[in-house]
Scaffold this active site. Structure first.
Site, mmCIF file in Angstrom:
data_model
loop_
_atom_site.group_PDB
_atom_site.id
_atom_site.type_symbol
_atom_site.label_atom_id
_atom_site.label_comp_id
_atom_site.label_asym_id
_atom_site.label_seq_id
_atom_site.Cartn_x
_atom_site.Cartn_y
_atom_site.Cartn_z
ATOM 1 N N LYS A 73 -56.992 131.937 117.343
ATOM 2 C CA LYS A 73 -56.324 131.851 116.044
ATOM 3 C C LYS A 73 -57.161 131.164 114.971
ATOM 4 O O LYS A 73 -57.026 131.478 113.786
ATOM 5 C CB LYS A 73 -54.979 131.139 116.196
ATOM 6 N N ASP A 111 -46.404 132.577 112.490
ATOM 7 C CA ASP A 111 -45.807 131.707 113.514
ATOM 8 C C ASP A 111 -44.779 130.738 112.934
ATOM 9 O O ASP A 111 -43.713 130.531 113.509
ATOM 10 C CB ASP A 111 -46.898 130.897 114.225
#
Length: 294
Positions: A73, A111
């Site tokens: 990420k 997220d």
């Protein structure tokens, strides 16, 4: 699915490791089928070493986009052409869009919004709450920033002194300077401070990955006195559906012990929209995923 595939099928990938446990391929492929979209979604085992080649493959093959999970990420950031404002603020990406399929890669982060929506669906409002959060990786950072943006009173981040500790420090600086939320960072090794913080919080979020393979037999809270009926315990892990933390919380009286399935669903719905331009049929997919969870 086979009858939907053709020479015009658009591919969306998921690059992470480990990743074969992921429900994302089922979620996206079922949504494509439900809406009659000519897309396919495949998972690929990709770590930091393979990441540059994988990203170049997205460009060269005209892959429509990709979801990104641990450990990629943050490592993917310098490999992209552009970041959304939220991804730039968080310093992590979980969704990549190949703009117009022409090799211009834009990174997004979903997220944080997925986590907040998952809590809301369980009747948990984060506004004006004190929240203890463990984990300052990509997911933890996104959640911390979103909590501040959405009105949490205070966010206390706990992380071990590893390479993610600087992420926590950066998140705290951003939260304190750009939101009304009071933020602080602490060493997760200080168990006394960790437990004290949870005692003063209405919500505890574990965003560390402890509880999933290969740490499925571990948890960060081991003292039953830390668990109380009004404490919301939220573990971002969804496989296994009940981590050791959630099992422990339920056994010792927590009325709300929530796994990461909802977060995965709602962050996925946002990524689906970015890749296809269509709204994911959330209720349909939710029934499929939660049916398997029962």
């Amino acid at each position: 699915m086979a009858e939907r595939l053709s020479g015009h099928t658009l591919l969306v990938s998921l690059i992470a490791t480990p990743i074969r446990h992921s429900l994302s391929p089922k979620m996206h492929n079922e949504a494509y089928a439900k809406l009659g979209l000519n897309y396919a979604y495949l998972a690929f085992e990709v770590g930091n070493k393979e990441l540059p080649g994988a990203v170049q493959g997205i460009r060269d093959l005209g892959i429509r986009g990709s979801n990104v999970s641990m450990p990629n990420k943050q490592a993917i950031l310098p490999l992209l052409d552009e970041l959304s404002p939220a991804a730039e603020l968080v310093g992590a990406v979980n969704t990549v869009v190949n703009k117009d399929g022409k090799g211009h890669l834009v990174g997004h982060i979903t997220d944080g919004t997925g986590a907040v929506r998952a809590l809301a669906e369980e009747g948990v409002d984060i506004k004006d709450q004190i929240i203890t959060l463990s984990g300052a990786g990509g997911a933890g950072t996104a959640i911390a920033i979103q909590l501040g943006l959405d009105g949490a009173k205070e966010v206390r981040i706990f992380n071990i002194k590893d390479n993610c500790f600087d992420n926590a420090l950066a998140s705290v600086e951003k939260l304190n300077s750009r939101t009304e939320c009071k933020a602080s960072v602490h060493d997760l090794a200080d168990t006394e401070a960790f437990y004290k913080s949870i005692a003063e919080s209405s919500i505890y979020i574990d965003a560390t990955g402890v509880g999933m393979k290969p740490l499925e037999d571990q948890k960060l809270i081991n003292d039953p006195a830390v668990i109380r009926p009004d404490l919301v315990v939220f573990d971002v892990v969804y496989s296994p559906a009940e981590t050791e933390l959630l099992k422990f919380a339920k056994e010792h009286g927590a009325k709300k012990a929530i796994n990461g399935l909802g977060m995965m669903l709602y962050q996925g719905a946002e990524a689906f929209k970015l890749h296809t331009g269509e709204d994911m049929p959330v209720e349909y997919i939710k029934d499929l995923l939660f049916a398997d969870d029962k």
